[in-house]
Design a protein around this motif. Structure first.
Motif, PDB file in Angstrom:
ATOM      1  N   LYS A   1      -1.463  -1.516  -4.051  1.00 49.32           N
ATOM      2  CA  LYS A   1      -2.522  -0.505  -4.014  1.00 49.32           C
ATOM      3  C   LYS A   1      -1.882   0.874  -3.905  1.00 49.32           C
TER       4      LYS A   1
ATOM      5  N   GLU B   1       0.861  -1.177   0.000  1.00 44.52           N
ATOM      6  CA  GLU B   1       0.000   0.000   0.000  1.00 44.52           C
ATOM      7  C   GLU B   1       0.898   1.228   0.000  1.00 44.52           C
TER       8      GLU B   1
ATOM      9  N   ARG C   1     -12.085   6.166  -5.770  1.00 39.23           N
ATOM     10  CA  ARG C   1     -11.579   4.932  -6.391  1.00 39.23           C
ATOM     11  C   ARG C   1     -11.637   5.080  -7.907  1.00 39.23           C
TER      12      ARG C   1
ATOM     13  N   SER D   1      -0.629   0.023 -11.224  1.00 35.93           N
ATOM     14  CA  SER D   1      -1.387  -0.685 -10.192  1.00 35.93           C
ATOM     15  C   SER D   1      -2.815  -0.917 -10.666  1.00 35.93           C
TER      16      SER D   1
ATOM     17  N   GLU E   1      -5.311  -1.270  -8.401  1.00 37.35           N
ATOM     18  CA  GLU E   1      -6.194  -0.618  -7.431  1.00 37.35           C
ATOM     19  C   GLU E   1      -5.643   0.764  -7.111  1.00 37.35           C
TER      20      GLU E   1
END
Length: 335
Positions: free
Chosen positions: A99, A7, A334, A124, A126
């Protein structure tokens, strides 16, 4: 960090780009690339190595900043830099599960946002976007989850952003497409007019960092530099004083104060008293200019203070946002 997952909080800036994982800064590099003009603008170097080449290479190699005024101007080059940064972060083997939360300036257009989305999605699967003022506020632990007003000023290389925040979101904000590079240009222009000498942006930045100030100081520091005589074209040494830089930055700082006042004028009265009590947080590389906190305190009548992590707080806030997705529904998008 989840098992076999990464992340990353990423702040792509005009001058510098930062990657934070957890609470640790793992990559921080200048957002600069060396491009070969032939061969479809191939990137041959990036980051600090490319910045060190600025003004020192032949015409066959172009040194560029692929982000201008905080937004992507050279898509393929920005994509290349981001991939190299993620590679340096050691996340290339985790691409399927990496992420990313990537920051964007307040007020960017839909076209500019789509460019950021495309660059991030190339690295990526996400991806989330977060506005830089919100991310910076998280990174310096401002209590933006309360109904009280918090004011943050981000002095970046390509933009100046002023925001008032409450309840996990921006109440009012303004962005000016001027920043540290505009300060450098003001120094270049002033020295050309006063001394008849031409200098480059790296030299102007060095002067600003070493002896620059927003206010006159008791100690008038000096720095000798080598420039180019604008008449003869020959090298010409000059001695630059701190007061010269104060004079050079007068108009850019007036423009900054105007931007801040315009934001305050649009701020609900209930939040103004909170801001007066709490003060104004200053972040970004421009906040490191000597005396700018005192300058803004006097100009605004509101205490201004430098945060502890001005260069990295925006990326740190992006990383912190991973654990706050439930409360950042309006601010975290998102892709």
């Amino acid at each position: 960090m989840a098992l076999f997952s990464r992340e990353l909080g990423i702040d792509l800036g005009t001058m510098n780009s930062v990657i934070v994982e957890g609470s640790q800064v793992i990559v921080m590099e200048p957002t600069v690339a060396a491009i070969v003009n032939e061969d479809a603008r191939k990137m041959v170097e990036w980051g600090q190595a490319a910045r060190d080449m600025m003004g020192r290479v032949s015409e066959t190699i172009e040194i560029i900043r692929p982000l201008q005024n905080g937004v992507i101007a050279e898509y393929s080059v920005t994509e290349g830099i981001l991939k190299e940064m993620i590679k340096k972060a050691g996340a290339t083997s985790f691409l399927g599960s990496t992420k990313i939360i990537i920051t964007t300036p307040f007020g960017i257009t839909s076209v500019e946002r789509r460019a950021v989305e495309a660059v991030a999605l190339s690295s990526s699967r996400e991806v989330y976007l977060i506005s830089q003022p919100v991310s910076a506020a998280l990174g310096v632990d401002l209590p933006i989850g309360t109904p009280s007003g918090n004011m943050l000023i981000s002095l970046g290389g390509g933009t100046h952003q002023v925001a008032v925040l409450a309840m996990w979101d921006i109440v009012t904000a303004n962005t000016a497409k001027t920043g540290g590079l505009a300060f450098d240009e003001a120094i270049i222009s002033h020295l050309r007019k006063k001394f008849g000498v031409i200098i480059g942006q790296p030299t102007a930045e060095k002067i600003k960092i070493n002896i620059g100030s927003a206010i006159r100081l008791n100690e008038n520091k000096n720095m000798e530099i080598q420039g180019q005589d604008q008449v003869t074209g020959l090298p010409k040494p000059i001695n630059v004083m701190t007061d010269d830089i104060v004079d050079a930055l007068e108009q850019p700082l007036i423009d900054l104060v105007t931007l801040i006042r315009n934001t305050l004028e649009k701020t609900p009265p209930e939040l103004i008293s909170d801001i007066i009590d709490r003060g104004v947080a200053l972040c970004g590389g421009g906040a490191l200019l000597t005396g700018i906190d005192k300058y803004l305190t006097k100009a605004l009548g509101i205490p201004a203070y430098l945060v502890d992590n001005p260069m990295t707080c925006t990326a740190e806030g992006a990383s912190k946002a991973f654990g706050m997705r439930n409360v950042l529904k309006r601010s975290l998008i998102r892709v």
